[in-house]
Scaffold this motif. Structure first.
Motif, mmCIF file in Angstrom:
data_model
loop_
_atom_site.group_PDB
_atom_site.id
_atom_site.type_symbol
_atom_site.label_atom_id
_atom_site.label_comp_id
_atom_site.label_asym_id
_atom_site.label_seq_id
_atom_site.Cartn_x
_atom_site.Cartn_y
_atom_site.Cartn_z
ATOM 1 N N MET A 280 0.831 -1.205 0.000
ATOM 2 C CA MET A 280 0.000 0.000 0.000
ATOM 3 C C MET A 280 0.866 1.256 0.000
ATOM 4 O O MET A 280 0.641 2.184 0.760
ATOM 5 C CB MET A 280 -0.906 0.008 1.230
ATOM 6 C CG MET A 280 -1.862 -1.167 1.280
ATOM 7 S SD MET A 280 -3.151 -1.017 0.040
ATOM 8 C CE MET A 280 -4.151 -2.449 0.424
ATOM 9 N N ILE A 281 1.909 1.206 -0.796
ATOM 10 C CA ILE A 281 2.800 2.360 -0.875
ATOM 11 C C ILE A 281 2.885 2.785 -2.330
ATOM 12 O O ILE A 281 3.217 1.979 -3.193
ATOM 13 C CB ILE A 281 4.194 1.996 -0.323
ATOM 14 C CG1 ILE A 281 4.046 1.773 1.175
ATOM 15 C CG2 ILE A 281 5.210 3.091 -0.626
ATOM 16 C CD1 ILE A 281 5.286 1.332 1.849
ATOM 17 N N LYS B 256 6.916 6.403 -6.670
ATOM 18 C CA LYS B 256 7.451 7.760 -6.452
ATOM 19 C C LYS B 256 6.707 8.792 -7.289
ATOM 20 O O LYS B 256 6.371 8.538 -8.435
ATOM 21 C CB LYS B 256 8.922 7.773 -6.889
ATOM 22 C CG LYS B 256 9.857 7.973 -5.749
ATOM 23 C CD LYS B 256 11.281 8.101 -6.239
ATOM 24 C CE LYS B 256 12.222 7.763 -5.112
ATOM 25 N NZ LYS B 256 13.571 7.510 -5.569
ATOM 26 N N ARG C 162 -0.777 1.138 -6.703
ATOM 27 C CA ARG C 162 0.058 1.348 -7.901
ATOM 28 C C ARG C 162 -0.716 1.064 -9.187
ATOM 29 O O ARG C 162 -0.135 0.734 -10.216
ATOM 30 C CB ARG C 162 1.363 0.536 -7.823
ATOM 31 C CG ARG C 162 2.195 0.904 -6.594
ATOM 32 C CD ARG C 162 3.645 0.477 -6.664
ATOM 33 N NE ARG C 162 4.369 1.019 -5.494
ATOM 34 C CZ ARG C 162 5.689 1.085 -5.408
ATOM 35 N NH1 ARG C 162 6.451 0.654 -6.384
ATOM 36 N NH2 ARG C 162 6.270 1.600 -4.323
ATOM 37 N N ARG D 260 -0.191 5.704 -11.393
ATOM 38 C CA ARG D 260 1.149 6.110 -10.994
ATOM 39 C C ARG D 260 1.586 7.380 -11.699
ATOM 40 O O ARG D 260 2.523 7.363 -12.490
ATOM 41 C CB ARG D 260 2.156 4.968 -11.177
ATOM 42 C CG ARG D 260 1.896 4.083 -12.372
ATOM 43 C CD ARG D 260 2.577 2.729 -12.237
ATOM 44 N NE ARG D 260 3.886 2.845 -11.669
ATOM 45 C CZ ARG D 260 4.519 1.829 -11.054
ATOM 46 N NH1 ARG D 260 3.942 0.651 -10.944
ATOM 47 N NH2 ARG D 260 5.709 1.989 -10.563
ATOM 48 N N ALA E 281 -20.267 -3.856 -0.127
ATOM 49 C CA ALA E 281 -18.868 -3.733 0.304
ATOM 50 C C ALA E 281 -18.420 -2.285 0.271
ATOM 51 O O ALA E 281 -18.005 -1.720 1.281
ATOM 52 C CB ALA E 281 -17.960 -4.587 -0.578
ATOM 53 N N SER E 282 -18.504 -1.667 -0.883
ATOM 54 C CA SER E 282 -17.949 -0.318 -1.052
ATOM 55 C C SER E 282 -18.930 0.764 -0.638
ATOM 56 O O SER E 282 -18.529 1.886 -0.368
ATOM 57 C CB SER E 282 -17.593 -0.092 -2.520
ATOM 58 O OG SER E 282 -18.788 -0.061 -3.301
ATOM 59 N N ARG E 283 -20.182 0.442 -0.609
ATOM 60 C CA ARG E 283 -21.273 1.398 -0.376
ATOM 61 C C ARG E 283 -21.342 2.475 -1.452
ATOM 62 O O ARG E 283 -21.918 3.540 -1.256
ATOM 63 C CB ARG E 283 -21.209 1.983 1.040
ATOM 64 C CG ARG E 283 -21.222 0.880 2.107
ATOM 65 C CD ARG E 283 -22.483 0.876 2.919
ATOM 66 N NE ARG E 283 -22.564 -0.333 3.729
ATOM 67 C CZ ARG E 283 -23.142 -0.392 4.936
ATOM 68 N NH1 ARG E 283 -23.692 0.682 5.468
ATOM 69 N NH2 ARG E 283 -23.221 -1.521 5.585
ATOM 70 N N PHE E 284 -20.750 2.188 -2.598
ATOM 71 C CA PHE E 284 -21.055 2.982 -3.781
ATOM 72 C C PHE E 284 -22.473 2.599 -4.212
ATOM 73 O O PHE E 284 -23.098 1.726 -3.616
ATOM 74 C CB PHE E 284 -20.069 2.657 -4.916
ATOM 75 C CG PHE E 284 -18.814 3.485 -4.893
ATOM 76 C CD1 PHE E 284 -17.889 3.337 -3.873
ATOM 77 C CD2 PHE E 284 -18.549 4.416 -5.894
ATOM 78 C CE1 PHE E 284 -16.723 4.101 -3.848
ATOM 79 C CE2 PHE E 284 -17.388 5.183 -5.878
ATOM 80 C CZ PHE E 284 -16.477 5.033 -4.859
ATOM 81 N N ARG F 210 9.731 -1.852 -1.913
ATOM 82 C CA ARG F 210 8.602 -1.951 -2.848
ATOM 83 C C ARG F 210 8.997 -1.527 -4.259
ATOM 84 O O ARG F 210 8.630 -2.158 -5.246
ATOM 85 C CB ARG F 210 7.440 -1.056 -2.376
ATOM 86 C CG ARG F 210 6.690 -1.583 -1.190
ATOM 87 C CD ARG F 210 5.815 -2.765 -1.621
ATOM 88 N NE ARG F 210 5.218 -3.416 -0.466
ATOM 89 C CZ ARG F 210 3.980 -3.171 -0.035
ATOM 90 N NH1 ARG F 210 3.220 -2.311 -0.668
ATOM 91 N NH2 ARG F 210 3.511 -3.793 1.018
ATOM 92 N N TYR G 9 -11.659 -4.445 0.117
ATOM 93 C CA TYR G 9 -12.916 -4.118 0.797
ATOM 94 C C TYR G 9 -13.902 -3.386 -0.112
ATOM 95 O O TYR G 9 -15.025 -3.107 0.300
ATOM 96 C CB TYR G 9 -12.641 -3.314 2.066
ATOM 97 C CG TYR G 9 -11.987 -4.154 3.140
ATOM 98 C CD1 TYR G 9 -12.483 -5.414 3.446
ATOM 99 C CD2 TYR G 9 -10.887 -3.695 3.836
ATOM 100 C CE1 TYR G 9 -11.886 -6.200 4.407
ATOM 101 C CE2 TYR G 9 -10.286 -4.476 4.805
ATOM 102 C CZ TYR G 9 -10.792 -5.724 5.089
ATOM 103 O OH TYR G 9 -10.205 -6.507 6.049
ATOM 104 N N ALA H 250 -17.498 -7.910 0.976
ATOM 105 C CA ALA H 250 -18.402 -7.168 1.857
ATOM 106 C C ALA H 250 -18.302 -7.667 3.292
ATOM 107 O O ALA H 250 -18.633 -8.809 3.580
ATOM 108 C CB ALA H 250 -19.836 -7.288 1.355
#
Lengths: 267, 788
Positions: A1-2, A5, A44, A47, A187-190, B123, B710, B714
């Motif tokens: 989750m990074i 650059k 990613r 990017r 799940a997303s509540r969209f 990463r 997520y 759900a």
């Protein structure tokens, strides 16, 4: 989750942001609330090499009245909209809609301009800007122009914005009788389906999101409408690109569209 | 004198958790620590043609890059349980490599690890590793995996079965009874795959100290000692005393942190190679792709009844996915933790279950909250409710007809099932009666009849579950294929001042051991719980342990502590008798002091403790000190049970299910802390509701995970669940000292079928007889269309 650059530039004016967009072209992305862009960058999937932060540009976050219209700065957050007295009284449908977006954290950061420019096919606002016949005010190197909502959405994540253009405001007519009906994706509540209906006597304008890759005006419903919600059966007439996923396949989505249009017409 | 057992004492550990001051593995930063990132396969099944690490090795900040071609590529993590084929063939057990070398068997399988100075640089460099794959066809469905011509997961065997196993009565006998039954109810469905979703993702730091030639492994695990044993003796060949495993606070596991994962072993190997500490923390995407999943059974079942509605036979065939490799407990889950519960709470005289467990091109399946028992309960409770409808008998009535009569396990013997186990004590009538009262069942049926007239779709679903907890008697599980004994260790160290440190091999990952264990130790010693400290999660401090899962901590770990407390009191009595110049037999212990019966002569626990450590005036032949360790191996499993009842309303337009009420009457034996038991039930119920209504891991035909975030998987949220109405009956466990049974998994076991039964009940008058879980709006609406 990074994220990969990237360079970060904070623009202090619309013209500076446009200049930066021109300079960096495809490598740049505008950052407003960041609630769609940043998650995509963390995975990613997106990017950009340069992020142009327009969040601090003054003058893009006001909600004002202009004659019979309400003008909402592109940087207004969903929370700004939910909490605005002016919107609650003269454009209530928009406050109703904003209330259903994400959660408190998302509403405090995400912006209406960012959401419209991102054009997620399951976002809530498109249904409302369509049903209200709102106008999207944009500015680019060629100057300012106004795009009618009905001409703004071109497809999944695709809009009529040129590469160097920035949304500056959204201009809504005042709406007395409108409502937004949303069936949440669990799940997303969209929106699996989101329907905005603006009624004026025996006529109605209906905007639909979540159903097709491109949010649309349900003109078949509008044409068939004469005060009865039976017109809802036309909710997906002419729509040939119904979306499908594990929450709602085409058949169920088409059914939900009719149900939600009916609710919107009856509300 | 203040006592603590049975009181809703607030949890000690919450002060630090609520302040964000918990000490999780990822919070730990060591001097010189490096960071790592994995290169993972985007394919479910592929040949690895080549791996080019040159660019990554040259990238900024990179310390090392390893692939399956390095020495670590020869190691694999073991499976902890052996379940053989019913024809005698040994379980097929493939090497589960730390890094894939030639072949990829599931999406997310690691092919390389990049070590760098920062996580960001790791990463970035990981993206520079070039892997060339040749994609191959994949199979993700356990039933399809057994079809002729299915893609093979492991080439060395003729088909994909890891084993083919059965339990219960002779199959032909069961088939004959079904043949002649008055009524047979049949079901075919999938108990779908779930992701465990611990809020803290897996995280490991390995720190090799070259001067001491010792490792410290910080790991987010449910059982530090077992990890050390597997890592040392079965993966890397390191002497066990050279490794200290530390797991401080752990943010949830639900089973997924029981297992010894490849990343743990690989980091341990890497740390020695580079001579520096190395950390890896899973991100959420990696958690979806690589944490062991739960469930994934395809079920075909028949239950036969006589004309009075008594069950005469039950026959089930299942295909239960193992995933690409055998995870630590995986073979036990659909077999010994599942088939052994097929008796349920009913007197069924003939039972047969056959389980084919195939490899699939997916991440491994292993124990997930309930582990095999939710799957057994779902089957029994759905099929009995379906049968009730078919035979036009009230579902509560059909259950009453078939319940095992109450027995306390002491003056009345335990109940011998047809599927190997003997239940300890039970009163199944009692929990159903109370559950129905709590709900107001008869009134609800009237309300339902009225509602139907108005087109409202409301329904009620009952589930009466039993589960096997307190895992587990070593001799029993050993005979069933476990490669470990499942006892527990409890060590009580009385300090000279009379303050008490308790060391337990159980491991809290959210259960509240620090509070509950102190409660009963304090009461047993007659001291204040503030004077009792609980230590866990450190293999250097705690002698040994089997960890926390299978609702075992209190029943097994608590019992071990009680044994040591008893030894403390026994020795203390000798010291007290000496000091009081009385015979031991004349003493009684109460309220923290030994008193000579019938006199006011007494000595306190604290004075005896001090004497034990300053033994100037001391009984002859008694050693100084007051410090005891015990191993407790239970004589049986424990068998909590209960009734869960759900009330739902279905939106006729959209098919959306609104869970309106949830009633849970559970019997977990004696209760140490009712607030914590309620909390465990609440959490379990919500997880079970999640399975019933929302959660599902979906792999597409190519083995790609469709629900890897997520946005697509759900999870239940607060507004998906009503207030959970709880009550309890108490049937003590007859075979452990606290009389406790376990409460950690009950909620997730009982709730799922209650919810689905309620949805089917709401639609039954429309002809709906079953809906595949999760009962999403789409599935409910489609079921209504099919019947309309």
């Amino acid at each position: 989750m990074i994220p990969a650059k990237f360079d970060y530039i904070k623009a202090s004016s619309v013209s500076e942001a446009i200049g930066l967009l021109e300079k960096h072209g495809d490598d740049a992305k505008l950052l407003s609330g960041g609630h769609s862009l940043i998650p995509a960058m963390k995975l990613r999937l997106s990017r950009p090499e340069v992020l142009i932060d327009i969040g601090g540009i003054s003058g893009l976050n006001s909600i004002s009245e202009d004659g019979n219209e309400i003008v909402i700065g592109a940087n207004c957050t969903h929370a700004d909209i939910v909490n605005s007295d002016r919107i609650n009284s003269d454009l209530n449908i928009l406050a109703q809609t904003a209330k259903h977006i994400g959660d408190i954290q998302v509403r405090n950061r995400g912006t209406i301009g960012g959401s419209l420019a991102h054009a997620d096919p399951a976002a809530d606002y498109p249904a409302v800007v369509l049903a209200c016949d709102a106008k999207i005010e944009v500015e680019g190197k060629g100057g300012k122009r106004t795009i009618p909502a009905t001409e703004f959405f071109l497809g999944i994540f695709t809009t009529a914005l040129a590469e160097d253009e920035i949304i500056t405001a959204i201009r809504f007519p005042k709406v007395a009788n409108g409502n937004y009906q949303k069936f949440f994706q669990s799940a997303s509540r969209f929106a699996v389906v989101g329907v905005a209906a603006v009624k004026d006597g025996d006529s109605v304008k209906v905007g639909v999101t979540g159903v097709s890759g491109t949010p649309y005006r349900a003109t078949a419903v509008e044409n068939a409408y004469s005060g009865s919600s039976d017109a809802a059966s036309h909710a997906v007439d002419g729509i040939d690109d119904l979306m499908s996923d594990h929450f709602a396949d085409e058949e169920y989505r088409a059914h939900l569209a009719k149900v939600m249009v009916k609710k919107a017409l009856e509300a | 004198m203040e006592t603590f057992i049975g009181k809703p004492i607030k949890r000690r550990e919450d002060a630090r958790f609520l302040k964000g001051a918990g000490k999780y593995t990822d919070d730990i930063k060591l001097m010189g620590m490096t960071h790592s990132a994995f290169v993972r396969s985007p394919y479910a099944h592929a040949k690895i043609l080549s791996i080019d690490t040159a660019a990554a090795e040259k990238a900024e900040g990179v310390v090392a890059v390893y692939t399956g071609s390095d020495a670590c590529g020869t190691f694999g993590v073991p499976c902890g349980w052996q379940v053989d084929f019913k024809n005698g063939e040994t379980m097929r057990e493939p090497l589960h490599p730390l890094l894939a070398k030639d072949k990829i068997l599931h999406v997310g399988e690691a092919v390389a690890i990049v070590i760098a100075e920062t996580l960001e640089l790791a990463r970035d460099a990981a993206e520079l590793v070039q892997v060339s794959y040749e994609a191959l066809p994949a199979v993700t469905c356990p039933k399809k995996a057994m079809e002729a011509g299915a893609p093979k997961v492991h080439d060395q065997w003729e088909d994909n079965a890891a084993f083919d196993w059965c339990i219960g009565n002779d199959r032909t006998e069961v088939e004959a009874a079904l043949e002649s039954a008055h009524h047979v109810t049949e079901m075919t469905y999938k108990n779908h795959r779930l992701a465990p979703n611990a809020i803290e993702p897996r995280s490991y730091i390995s720190d090799y100290d070259v001067n001491a030639d010792k490792w410290t492994l910080y790991t987010s695990t449910q059982n530090p000692h077992l990890i050390r044993l597997l890592l040392c003796a079965f993966v890397l060949g390191i002497p066990e005393h050279k490794v200290r495993v530390l797991s401080y606070d752990v943010g949830g596991g639900f089973g997924s942190k029981i297992y010894h994962y490849t990343e743990e072993a690989l980091l341990t190997w890497v740390s020695k190679e580079i001579g520096r500490p190395v950390k890896w923390t899973s991100d959420r995407t990696e958690a979806f792709l690589t944490d062991a999943h739960g469930r994934d059974h395809i079920v075909h079942s028949k239950m036969g009844f006589d004309e009075d509605g008594k069950i005469v036979a039950h026959l089930t065939d299942e295909y239960c996915a193992m995933g690409a490799y055998l995870s630590t407990f995986a073979p036990a889950v659909p077999t010994y933790l599942h088939g052994t519960l097929f008796q349920g709470v009913y007197t069924t005289p003939l039972i047969h279950l056959n389980v084919v467990a195939p490899f699939t091109h997916t991440v491994a399946v292993d124990a997930y909250r309930g582990a095999g028992r939710p799957e057994a309960t779902y089957l029994l409770e759905r099929i009995i409710s379906k049968a009730a409808k078919e035979m036009d008998i009230d579902p509560a009535e059909l259950r009453y007809k078939n319940f095992i009569p109450p027995f306390n396990g002491t003056s009345e013997p335990g109940f011998q099932t047809q599927v190997a186990l003997q239940y300890d004590s039970g009163n199944y009538h009692g929990v159903l009666k109370r559950g129905l009262e709590m709900l107001g069942y008869e009134d609800f049926r009237k309300e339902q009849a009225e509602a139907r007239k108005n087109g409202k779709l409301i329904g009620v679903g009952i589930s009466t579950y039993i589960e096997g907890c307190g895992i587990a008697p070593s001799a029993v599980v050993g005979s069933l294929g476990a490669r470990a004994g499942l006892y527990e260790v409890g060590h009580v160290r009385v300090q000279p001042t009379g303050k008490v440190s308790v060391f337990t091999g159980a491991h809290s990952h959210g259960q509240g051991h620090e509070t509950v264990f102190a409660q009963f130790v304090a009461d047993k010693l007659g001291i204040h719980m503030d004077d009792v400290d609980i230590v866990h999660g450190d293999t250097d401090q705690v002698a040994f342990g089997m960890g926390t899962y299978g609702s075992r901590s209190l029943a097994v770990g608590g019992s071990a502590i009680i044994k040591s407390v008893e030894k403390v009191l026994e020795k203390g009595a000798k010291i007290a008798a000496h000091k009081l110049e009385a015979a031991e037999s004349d003493l009684e212990y109460a309220e923290g002091k030994w008193t000579v019966k019938g006199t006011d002569k007494s000595i306190s626990f604290g004075d005896v403790s001090l004497t034990a450590y300053v033994p100037h005036d001391y009984p002859e032949g008694v050693e100084p000190g007051l410090d005891f360790s015990s191993f407790y191996d239970p004589t049986n499993f424990t068998y909590p049970f209960g009734t869960h009842i759900a009330v739902v309303e279905v939106d006729p337009d959209t098919g959306k299910v609104d869970l309106q009420r949830f009633v849970a009457c559970d019997d977990v034996g004696n209760v140490m802390n009712p607030m914590i038991v309620d909390g465990q039930i609440h959490g379990g119920v919500v997880q079970g509701v999640g399975q019933a209504l929302l959660e599902e891991v979906i792999y597409d035909g190519e083995g790609q995970m469709v629900t890897g975030s997520y946005m697509d998987y759900a999870m239940p949220r607060a507004d998906d669940v009503p207030n959970i109405e709880t009550d309890r009956t108490t049937t003590p466990c007859p075979h452990n000292p606290l009389g406790v049974k376990g409460a950690g998994e009950a909620g997730a076991i009982g709730s799922t079928p209650a919810v689905v039964n309620a949805v089917v009940d709401a639609l039954s008058h429309l002809g709906v007889t079953d809906i595949q879980m999760p009962v999403t709006p789409k599935r409910v609406w489609k079921a209504m269309q099919t019947q309309a």
